[in-house]
Design an enzyme around this catalytic site. Sequence first.
Site, short mmCIF file in Angstrom:
data_model
loop_
_atom_site.label_atom_id
_atom_site.label_comp_id
_atom_site.label_asym_id
_atom_site.label_seq_id
_atom_site.Cartn_x
_atom_site.Cartn_y
_atom_site.Cartn_z
N SER A 116 0.86 -1.00 0.19
CA SER A 116 0.02 -0.15 -0.04
C SER A 116 1.08 1.32 0.01
O SER A 116 2.22 0.86 -0.04
CB SER A 116 -0.75 0.01 1.18
OG SER A 116 0.02 0.23 2.37
N LYS A 117 0.19 2.49 0.04
CA LYS A 117 0.94 3.75 0.02
C LYS A 117 1.93 3.60 1.16
O LYS A 117 3.21 4.16 1.05
CB LYS A 117 0.14 4.75 0.28
CG LYS A 117 -0.55 5.15 -1.20
CD LYS A 117 -0.72 6.61 -1.32
CE LYS A 117 -1.22 7.21 -2.77
NZ LYS A 117 -2.23 6.43 -3.52
#
Length: 577
Positions: free
Chosen positions: A298-299
């Site tokens: 994810s980010k």
Amino acid sequence: MRRPLSGLLARRSWVCLQCRAHSTSPSVHTGSKKTNLPNFPARTRFAPSPTGYLHLGSLRTALFNYLLARRTGGQFLLRIEDTDQKRTIPDAEQRLYDDLQWAGLQWDEGPSIGGPYGPYRQSERTALYRTHAHDLINNGHAYRCFCSADRLDTLARHRSQAGLAPGYDRTCADISAAESEERASKGDTHVVRLKVEGYPMFDDLVYGKTGQNRSPNKLDLIDRVYDDPILLKSDGHPTYHLANVVDDHHMKITHVIRGTEWMPSTPLHVALYNAFQWTPPRFGHVPLLVDQSGQKLSKRNADIDLSYFKDRQGVFAATLVNFAALLGWSHTQKSDVFSLEELEQIFNLKITRGNTVVAFEKLWFLQKAHAQRFAATGGPEFDAMVSKVSQVVSDTYSAKELTPLLQSRSLNQYIAPLLRADAKSYTTATDFIPISTLHTAAAALMLVPEPHWTIETHKANITSYDGSSALEDQDPSPPTTPEDASKTKKSIDKTFKKELYHYLRWALSAGAAGPGIPETMVILGRKESLRRLQEARDLTREDGESMRRAKKEVDAGSAERALGGDRGWMGSLAGGV
Ligand code: GLU
């Protein structure tokens, strides 16, 4: 824009190993169960939504589709799936084009270049989706649903309170065709739903036979409910499912390679193909990317958009493409280092099931490998490396500091041989600088003119040289207090000076113990000192391997040994004296 490669491959004389056994004429892959490759040119597509930028996972999806098309002599299409206008990010589309082109994944058909089955932006194809939704209404596979949002909300709430899965009770399926037409022409708000009678299994290229073959009708305690997904929304725009299927069919896509997050939708897509009486493409779902602890990327843990790698980290396109290719794809080659062109020749659909762990050490390993390749072959990539390092050097040092070192050379002329000699250590331009820093310092000490060539001058120069400022970029953890700061500075200075001494001892007296450096410089004299420094530089250019070996020893703490017999690692730093 690069010329589409389609067709080129078919003319190449290269034939894959599997095919060589069966075929004597140059050809593309002739298909094999083992590799899952088709025996015809595949038409593939990358179909991003402009609701975000390209990231590692989507780059891999694009790449696999691209490679499958290239490997089989087919075509790679780019289609912009912008049905969700509300979530569209204004510059996302342009960034997608830029990033794909940066990576070298030039599409054969798509926005800006067009093609026989355009337009390639879904927002420009709405009429086509409506026509097809109506075709399904006419053949009984779809129906208009006039239920109000309120009614659907109540139904959903009711079911959720009873702990039941969502579903639609098909109230509108029984409305007669005439009434449905009339209400629609009067402007009654409605959606179009697919009347799903069954979700077929499908044969996934990666996962094999899959799907649940379940009946979408659920008889439960409250009512009989159905999935009957929406194809056309009340604003007349298609949902992703309808647009995706209609486009893949009309664009003659033969293979859909996409992330496993789309796998639950695939039975519905196959149901849609069946309703249209179209042959579905082959589907291959590629596994999720996860970090070392098994968390989906994810980010927060690096599934960041491409600009992070390309602009912030200075990763080469070749490196990132190579890295993405290895995420879930297995090959039988001896090395993992591939250029895009090489990947085009060897790619197959041997994709591993199960989550793919992304290990970034591999990225840096590949970066060094590609740096070496660029340095060996020269060309635009090497020129770009040189320019980047030069840029960092000129941002770091004043012209006053650089001029004596460069003499009549340009910064690029100075950096290029340095990089050529030590490309193996190149990760980023910024990381390469400490190497040239040490080298710069050594060269600077030699700049003392003949009349001042004395032990005292050399001693004073070495003492006053501030190694901490030379290496300050390397400090990984910024100090928190002034005391810490001064301690850190001192320790960096000490480390730097130690390295400088090693280098000079090695260069001037082949590492032999003897008088101190300033004394040695005086005994040898200015001319001889410079000659030896020059010789050291020339030697290291020829001796890349021993230089590495010796550096390892130095890193392990045995500096003297490393520097004693072998004109070792420090020489790599002398690349451009
Ligand atoms: N528009 C979808 C996406 O953004 C495409 C999924 C597919 O490849 O079918 O990923």
